[in-house]
Design a protein around this motif. Structure first.
Motif, PDB file in Angstrom:
ATOM      1  N   ALA A 120      56.530  33.468 -40.642  1.00  0.00           N
ATOM      2  CA  ALA A 120      57.343  34.509 -40.025  1.00  0.00           C
ATOM      3  C   ALA A 120      58.478  34.808 -41.759  1.00  0.00           C
ATOM      4  O   ALA A 120      58.856  36.200 -41.463  1.00  0.00           O
ATOM      5  CB  ALA A 120      57.437  33.182 -39.799  1.00  0.00           C
ATOM      6  N   TYR A 124      59.326  37.814 -43.237  1.00  0.00           N
ATOM      7  CA  TYR A 124      60.681  38.550 -42.990  1.00  0.00           C
ATOM      8  C   TYR A 124      61.286  39.117 -44.179  1.00  0.00           C
ATOM      9  O   TYR A 124      62.119  39.772 -44.235  1.00  0.00           O
ATOM     10  CB  TYR A 124      62.016  37.336 -42.582  1.00  0.00           C
ATOM     11  N   LEU A 194      52.573  39.602 -39.027  1.00  0.00           N
ATOM     12  CA  LEU A 194      53.556  39.651 -38.830  1.00  0.00           C
ATOM     13  C   LEU A 194      55.068  39.989 -39.511  1.00  0.00           C
ATOM     14  O   LEU A 194      55.741  40.742 -38.581  1.00  0.00           O
ATOM     15  CB  LEU A 194      54.571  37.969 -39.017  1.00  0.00           C
ATOM     16  N   MET A 225      64.195  35.552 -34.449  1.00  0.00           N
ATOM     17  CA  MET A 225      62.631  34.839 -34.229  1.00  0.00           C
ATOM     18  C   MET A 225      62.619  34.644 -32.606  1.00  0.00           C
ATOM     19  O   MET A 225      62.204  34.894 -31.941  1.00  0.00           O
ATOM     20  CB  MET A 225      63.008  33.371 -34.649  1.00  0.00           C
ATOM     21  N   LEU A 232      54.524  35.291 -32.888  1.00  0.00           N
ATOM     22  CA  LEU A 232      54.280  33.551 -33.164  1.00  0.00           C
ATOM     23  C   LEU A 232      53.590  32.585 -32.656  1.00  0.00           C
ATOM     24  O   LEU A 232      52.936  31.621 -33.352  1.00  0.00           O
ATOM     25  CB  LEU A 232      55.809  32.707 -33.238  1.00  0.00           C
TER      26      LEU A 232
END
Length: 314
Positions: A120, A124, A194, A225, A232
């Motif tokens: 993640a 990001y 992701l 998130m 996730l």
């Protein structure tokens, strides 16, 4: 004048000789499939469904029958459930099965959590920031994932063997070392998975949060998130399952019986073709499948959302 039967009037469209659509009097439009047409459009699907169910269920029944058979042989389990006993399940934990199960759960849970957090964070960064080398790094991750991790087994063994002299905790025959190997191998593919999902979250949310004074960490943890929770969960579940049943790398890194995972331990029982305790092996396989089944049942709604839908509504 004789009374008109309402049922006849409803089927004939009144008192006339034809109905509303010009059908002959007294006839009802029957849309049910019959005969060869039913078999051609619907029936064959039922046959295929039954065959697939039998194909999937029969091996499970055979394994369960072998687990409940105290004779300890596969040939003795040909007659399904001819003998039912829980002795194999009771003997499991005296043969090291409990320690293997704990090792597997610790490795899988830590690897799943670490994979989600690392993937993640990397996704990001690639999704939100523009920096030199961004495209080449993404391409490099994709190229690295084209080669399976088992090709690096010799390199991993030699690396951990040398690392053991410097950091014994991360060296050969250590559970943290195996977790580190799993985390490194899963970073690339999960980052790509992701990354595509993070791109579906509008950047206007980040900008609005920064205008309100939020830091990068606050934007990441409190806004991004929660919106990407489905993907996730999918990444964590896939990571858990892949490490739970992984054998090749685990057998290369772990060497002592007390640190074995379920995959290595059960293989030790089944490796001897003549004297293998097949009853214990089947009982261990049945118990080993329970955590994965429970995870699928508990996370089912998130799995569907993570694989089929976006992350932002309205």
């Amino acid at each position: 004048m004789a009374a008109i039967d309402p049922t006849v009037a409803s089927t004939t469209g009144g008192t006339g000789g034809t109905g509303d659509a010009g059908r002959p009097a007294g006839r009802v439009n029957d849309t049910r499939l019959r005969g060869r047409r039913w078999w051609k459009e619907v029936g064959w699907r039922h046959v295929v469904g039954v065959v697939v169910i039998v194909y999937c269920v029969l091996p499970l029944l055979y394994v369960l029958s072998a687990a409940l058979n105290p004779n300890g042989s596969l040939t003795g389990s040909n007659d399904l459930f001819s003998t039912v006993s829980l002795s194999n399940f009771g003997e499991l934990f005296g043969r090291g099965f409990g320690g293997w199960a704990v090792n597997s759960l610790v490795i899988c849970v830590v690897t799943a959590i670490g994979t989600v957090l690392m993937g993640a964070a990397a996704a990001y960064a690639f999704s939100r920031y523009r920096f030199r080398g961004r495209r080449s790094t993404l391409t490099g991750l994709l190229l690295v994932q084209m080669f399976p991790q088992m090709l690096a087994a010799v390199a991993i063994f030699l690396l951990l063997l040398q690392l053991k002299d410097v950091f014994p905790v991360l060296g050969l025959n250590s559970i943290p070392g195996l977790i580190a190997v799993y985390l490194g191998g899963a970073l690339g593919v999960n980052t790509f998975l992701l990354y595509g999902f993070f791109n579906t979250v509008p950047k206007e949310l980040d900008e609005a949060a920064r205008i309100d004074g939020a830091s990068h960490a606050q934007v990441f943890w409190t806004i991004i998130m929660p919106l990407v929770t489905p993907i996730l969960v999918v990444v964590g579940l896939l990571s858990f399952i892949s490490t739970y049943g992984e054998f090749f790398i685990a057998s290369t890194v772990l060497q002592s019986n007390s640190k074995f995972t379920l995959a290595i331990g059960l293989y030790q029982w089944a490796s001897d073709e003549r004297n293998a305790p097949w009853g214990l092996f089947a009982a261990g396989a049945v118990l080993a499948a329970i955590p994965v089944i429970l995870l699928f049942l508990f996370l089912q709604k998130y799995i569907v959302g993570g694989l089929t839908s976006g992350s932002v509504k309205g």
